[in-house]
Design a protein around this motif. Sequence first.
Motif, short mmCIF file in Angstrom:
data_model
loop_
_atom_site.label_atom_id
_atom_site.label_comp_id
_atom_site.label_asym_id
_atom_site.label_seq_id
_atom_site.Cartn_x
_atom_site.Cartn_y
_atom_site.Cartn_z
N SER A 95 0.82 -1.21 0.00
CA SER A 95 0.00 0.00 0.00
C SER A 95 0.85 1.26 0.00
O SER A 95 1.98 1.28 0.51
N CYS A 96 0.24 2.34 -0.56
CA CYS A 96 0.89 3.64 -0.52
C CYS A 96 1.17 4.03 0.93
O CYS A 96 0.33 3.82 1.82
N GLY A 97 2.33 4.55 1.16
CA GLY A 97 2.70 4.96 2.51
C GLY A 97 3.41 3.90 3.30
O GLY A 97 4.00 4.21 4.35
N GLU B 42 8.89 4.83 -3.43
CA GLU B 42 7.71 5.69 -3.47
C GLU B 42 8.20 7.14 -3.51
O GLU B 42 8.84 7.62 -2.57
N ALA B 43 7.94 7.80 -4.63
CA ALA B 43 8.45 9.16 -4.82
C ALA B 43 7.61 9.85 -5.88
O ALA B 43 6.57 9.34 -6.32
N ASP C 42 2.59 13.51 -9.65
CA ASP C 42 1.98 12.33 -9.03
C ASP C 42 3.00 11.63 -8.14
O ASP C 42 4.18 11.49 -8.50
N ARG C 43 2.52 11.19 -6.97
CA ARG C 43 3.34 10.33 -6.11
C ARG C 43 3.07 8.89 -6.54
O ARG C 43 1.92 8.44 -6.58
N LEU C 44 4.13 8.17 -6.90
CA LEU C 44 3.99 6.82 -7.42
C LEU C 44 4.75 5.83 -6.54
O LEU C 44 5.82 6.14 -6.00
#
Length: 586
Positions: free
Chosen positions: A27-29, A55-56, A103-105
């Motif tokens: 998951s994101c984060g 994640e950046a 966008d954060r991917l």
Amino acid sequence: MTATRILLRAIALALLFLPLAGAAAASCGDPATPIARIQGAGDHSPMAGQTVTVEAILSQDSRHQGGFQGFYLQQADHQTDSDPRTSEALFVYTRRSLGEIGDRLRITGTVKEFHGLTELVGIKAMTRCGREPVPAPIVLTLPWPQPPETLENMRVRFEQPLTVIDSHNLGRYGELTLARTDQVNATEYLEPGPSAQLATERQRLQRVVLDDGHRQQQPRPVPWPPGGLTADNTVRAGDRFGQLVGVLDFRFGDWRLQPQATPELLPANPRQPPPARPEQPHLRLVTLNLANYFNGDGDGQGFPTSRGANSQADYEHQHQRLLAALRAPNPDILALTELENDGYGAASSVADLAEALGPSWCVVTTPGADGQDEIRTALLYRSDRVQTSGHAKRLTSGLFRHRGRPPVTQVFRAKNGDTGVRITALHLKSKSCRGATGADQDQQDGQGCYNDRRVRAAEAIVHWLSELPAPDNLAGTLVTGDLNAYAREAPLEVFRSAGFTSMVHQLQPCDARTCPQYTYRYKGARGSLDYALASGSLQPRILTAATWLLNADEPRALAYDGPLDVTSALPWRSSDHNPVITDIRL
């Protein structure tokens, strides 16, 4: 639950959140591998070959047609490791279309070093995690304030405008080489040797390539200058670019700026007319390397030629542009190099050129003495302004008996004048290393190949000139042409020791920062290969000794045989050398 079981469970839970290589968090984060750890503090990633999740923020996109088939991903400003030795960005090589700038991917893939560029490839998962501010660009200056490796793939902004020093690959790859200021060839102002070699290496390391964000060859339109390169819309070495913001990456052996927007062109080296003629009575000499002027068989056939035009149409373009360049300074005498060595008949290249210049133009002829090389030197003059005195001579003994391009010398006087000047045109061996053996090989001192032969040729010419009889009222001798050596190199020392002075350098000296008069550019550095060397008695009579910045600063894409097929009869980039213009008071 025992204390041991409680401890083991706590360890297991902690391991789930560690940013380990190969951990594809769901998951994101969730914890992810910091990009700085992937980049490491060295030239290559310490994690090459490993699968990671990052994640950046998507900072710049290069998935457009003709782009690099991927995008740049940079750690958010609040998540960097604050270690100046490590970059916070990498290139993601993928055809997936998800994401746009800002966008954060969250991405899982494999770390790879691709010709020095750290990439993430083999993308297994990519998730959009919302929007976030694009990281602020790092403000830079040249010379590099820190090793560029520490900023690989990151957003940067150059604080000051940068100067164009090379456009060699502009038409082929859409590239310009930039530096803080224009650069001067080291042996133009330093003696050959370790100091010159060190200066050259320092220059090379303080450059950046302005790229066009595309990977295809022959881009059309040519991206620089803004609006596209044309015969009338050029970018010249010495011009400057401001508002340089984009991503710094490393491709094909160079650090490159992939701009996020079109930078601003700041013209600083505009096209100028040739120097005006003095008011005093004088003779004007123009010296120019013609860049292989070959006319086939002289009747529209015989193309492609061995060294020049590939077709009759190409030859006509070359011919018309050279005529424009030679006429503009309004010369009385021409000293030319890289002219086809095909005799003096009506179909010869030199006869073709003289006829096109006009009915008053004559050729100094030396039949049977022009050597065996495909090219030769030549002297032409306007018979309505100038007269010859005595017979022309060529040096055909010693080093020039079986090879080389025999220099030619002729005494000229103004029409109805008494005082004469001896003009000697020469063209020494190039620095190209093809076939070089023994002492002619590159000695790694900054002088290139065949320096030994150039020195021996210079010594032979000096000796030859010293033995020529001096006619009455001879003001002195001017040695002119393409010496294929910069001002502090050994061949020039031979002439200097014999009393010949480079008048361009005497009137406009060169140093590491300033070199206003030059005839050639090579790999981003300017300097002189072409000279007007005056004997001691002639020096007081030199009114003008200058170069016309006609050709060397222009992109080679604008040449008659360049990819843009410029057919207008413009003088610009009619050759790769700038002409030397000398006015002699007689």
